[in-house]
Scaffold this motif. Structure first.
Motif, short mmCIF file in Angstrom:
data_model
loop_
_atom_site.label_atom_id
_atom_site.label_comp_id
_atom_site.label_asym_id
_atom_site.label_seq_id
_atom_site.Cartn_x
_atom_site.Cartn_y
_atom_site.Cartn_z
N TRP A 270 0.86 -1.14 -0.12
CA TRP A 270 0.20 0.17 0.21
C TRP A 270 0.90 1.26 0.06
N ASN A 271 0.74 1.91 -1.06
CA ASN A 271 1.61 3.27 -1.09
C ASN A 271 0.62 4.56 -1.23
N THR A 272 -0.64 4.47 -1.89
CA THR A 272 -1.18 5.44 -2.04
C THR A 272 -2.74 5.09 -2.35
N ALA A 273 -3.62 5.78 -1.99
CA ALA A 273 -5.08 5.75 -2.44
C ALA A 273 -5.48 6.14 -3.67
N LEU A 274 -4.67 6.79 -4.27
CA LEU A 274 -4.85 7.22 -5.74
C LEU A 274 -4.63 6.09 -6.85
N LEU A 275 -5.73 5.32 -7.08
CA LEU A 275 -5.64 4.10 -7.70
C LEU A 275 -6.62 3.76 -8.76
N GLY A 276 -7.23 4.65 -9.22
CA GLY A 276 -8.63 4.58 -10.09
C GLY A 276 -8.12 5.24 -11.48
N HIS A 277 -9.14 5.65 -12.14
CA HIS A 277 -9.20 6.18 -13.46
C HIS A 277 -8.02 7.39 -13.35
N CYS A 278 -7.12 7.50 -14.57
CA CYS A 278 -6.41 8.44 -14.62
C CYS A 278 -6.61 9.64 -15.62
N ILE A 279 -6.50 10.98 -15.03
CA ILE A 279 -6.64 12.02 -16.08
C ILE A 279 -5.23 12.64 -16.21
N ASP A 280 -4.68 12.32 -17.36
CA ASP A 280 -3.28 12.41 -17.58
C ASP A 280 -2.72 14.18 -17.37
N GLY A 281 -1.61 14.19 -17.22
CA GLY A 281 -0.99 15.51 -17.07
C GLY A 281 -0.40 15.99 -15.82
#
Length: 494
Positions: free
Chosen positions: A315-326
């Motif tokens: 576990w490193n982050t909760a940011l694991l979902g759909h990606c908006i690039d940039g």
């Protein structure tokens, strides 16, 4: 080959992909794609994102045992859904004509909760407490968890309570009684509690609770409460009283879990673990605390995959979902914050869990006297509801009195009393508490924005609330962000 964990068919569908080395490659909610809150069905675009992240999958892991759940539903008078008696039936319904891997496994509901917490925690040994509405039959369970010599997670159930005796169902019944939607708006009930007084404690406890120590209720609260229950009480006083009763019952569970003597490390899971107001007491019973930021049913998609994997999950982050690039839009966000005091951010990977952590957030200056009302107006929500502060972690103790066991609160796991509520009215509830999110020196986008904001204003925090259109889940992609801008007239930067 990777493992696909699934929570679907009944409530809040989600999918998680874990690699053979224990890395979480993707985790997302179906509702973010379909725009249907708590969507029980898997969404095609969600599965496409998961499959793309996985590359190839050799195992599908399901988060509960369907036939046991159906037996309990039959017992409770809900009847049987004959098309949901087996995992194969459910997956066929969810995936349609897709060809699934040969290996399909499933685990009990509470064990999936426990694994999602323990196998992502930093502990080699922990006491795991799961409290929710109901799984198959369990409503509360206490587990002893550890890794064996081969690094495989092992679980021993130490104690449990069964349906219909349920803290989660009690809180849902109260949620319905105060005019809100159960299994959805319990967090609003928690916010409402701050405006009331626990003046109905004796009446509520004596009418509903049969045995405090073993968490037994007098009635099956799955059926809700009659509208005449405490009919002369205000909704605010009912919510406040119910919060006090809930905290006392949770404390009894935690006292029991501690006294079982398995470990001083606590892993706390299940939907009730989202009650951050009650969580402030956890440090009275355990030295160290880990609550996955997605402790409810959606998080059990990770738990099922973790059980199929067997070992520790990184576990490193909760940011694991759909990606908006940039690149995270620090400069553009700063321009709008300094100009209007409010900006939306939709950037990078979406949060896994119910709380925005900076990538799908509506951010604002916490100091303005009118900011809270302005943000509530934008979101079309009740004015009594509080907002959360997101703060540079090294500054948190200067501004908040953090409860024992929560030196940090990186996923808004607990409330804390604000030391200077007159300076930060936008992020303080009526009782001067805040649901704090601390951000470490991790180089994340929200960290960079907070640093820029602090350098410019001397204020180390921002107001942070989820970026969502009323009645819908959080923004997922750029098209959602564009709709938010059009509806509410607030710039969303990516």
């Amino acid at each position: 080959m990777s493992i696909l964990g699934i929570s679907a068919g009944f409530h809040d569908a989600a999918a998680t992909v874990i690699s053979p080395t224990g890395d979480i490659l993707f985790a997302g909610h179906s509702e973010r794609y379909s725009k249907i809150k708590n969507d029980q069905n898997l969404n095609r675009e969600l599965i496409m994102d998961a499959w793309h992240a996985a590359g190839s999958i050799n195992t599908v892991a399901y988060y509960e045992i369907p036939w046991k759940k159906q037996l309990r539903q039959l017992y409770s008078g809900q009847g049987i859904e004959w098309n949901k008696l087996t995992v194969q039936q459910i997956l066929k319904d969810q995936f349609g004509p897709c060809v699934l891997p040969n290996r399909v496994v499933n685990y009990s509901h509470h064990l999936s909760h426990a694994a999602a917490g323990f196998q992502t925690s930093p502990y080699d040994r922990a006491t795991v407490v799961v409290i929710d509405a109901v799984g198959e039959w369990d409503t509360i369970s206490i587990w002893g968890a550890e890794y064996d010599a081969k690094g495989q997670a092992k679980y021993l159930k130490l104690w449990h309570q069964r349906y219909p005796h349920s803290i989660g169902l009690f809180y849902s019944a109260i949620t319905k009684r105060v005019g809100l939607h159960p299994l959805d708006e319990e967090y609003i009930t928690m916010g409402m509690a701050g405006w009331g007084r626990p003046v109905w404690y004796e009446q509520m406890f004596s009418k509903l609770v049969n045995n405090e120590a073993s968490i037994k209720f007098k009635d099956n609260l799955h059926l809700g409460l009659d509208s005449s229950f405490l009919e002369s009480a205000t909704n605010e006083d009912i919510a406040c009283t119910a919060q006090v009763v809930t905290e006392e019952l949770i404390n009894n569970v935690m006292r029991r879990a501690r006294d079982l003597g398995w470990s001083s490390n606590l892993v706390y899971m299940g939907g009730v673990a989202l009650n951050c107001l009650a969580n402030r007491h956890l440090g009275e019973y355990f030295e160290k605390i880990w609550i996955l930021p997605n402790p409810g049913d959606a998080g059990s998609s990770l738990g099922a995959a973790a059980l199929a994997h067997g070992g520790r999950v990184h576990w490193n982050t909760a940011l694991l979902g759909h990606c908006i690039d940039g690149v995270y839009p620090v400069h553009d966000a700063m321009v709008h914050l300094l100009d209007t005091g409010i900006v939306g951010v939709a950037s990078g990977r979406a949060e896994f869990g119910p709380r925005a952590l900076g990538n799908r957030s509506l951010l604002a200056d916490p100091r303005g006297a009118d900011i809270k009302d302005r943000v509530n107006e934008i979101k079309r929500r009740q004015k009594f509801r509080p907002f959360a502060p997101v703060i540079l972690e090294e500054h948190v103790n200067m501004y908040f009195d953090m409860p024992r066991g929560f030196d940090t609160s990186r996923y808004m796991q607990s409330i804390a009393r604000c030391r200077h509520p007159h300076i930060f009215p936008a992020v303080c509830h009526v009782d001067n508490t805040s649901r704090v999110q601390t951000v470490p020196q991790d180089g994340s986008g929200i960290r960079q924005l907070l640093e820029a904001w602090y350098a410019k204003t001397g204020c180390p925090m921002l107001l942070n609330t989820s970026l969502n259109i009323r009645g819908e889940p959080m923004v997922n992609d750029r098209a959602d962000a564009d709709r938010f801008e059009a509806l509410y007239g607030v710039t969303v930067v990516s």
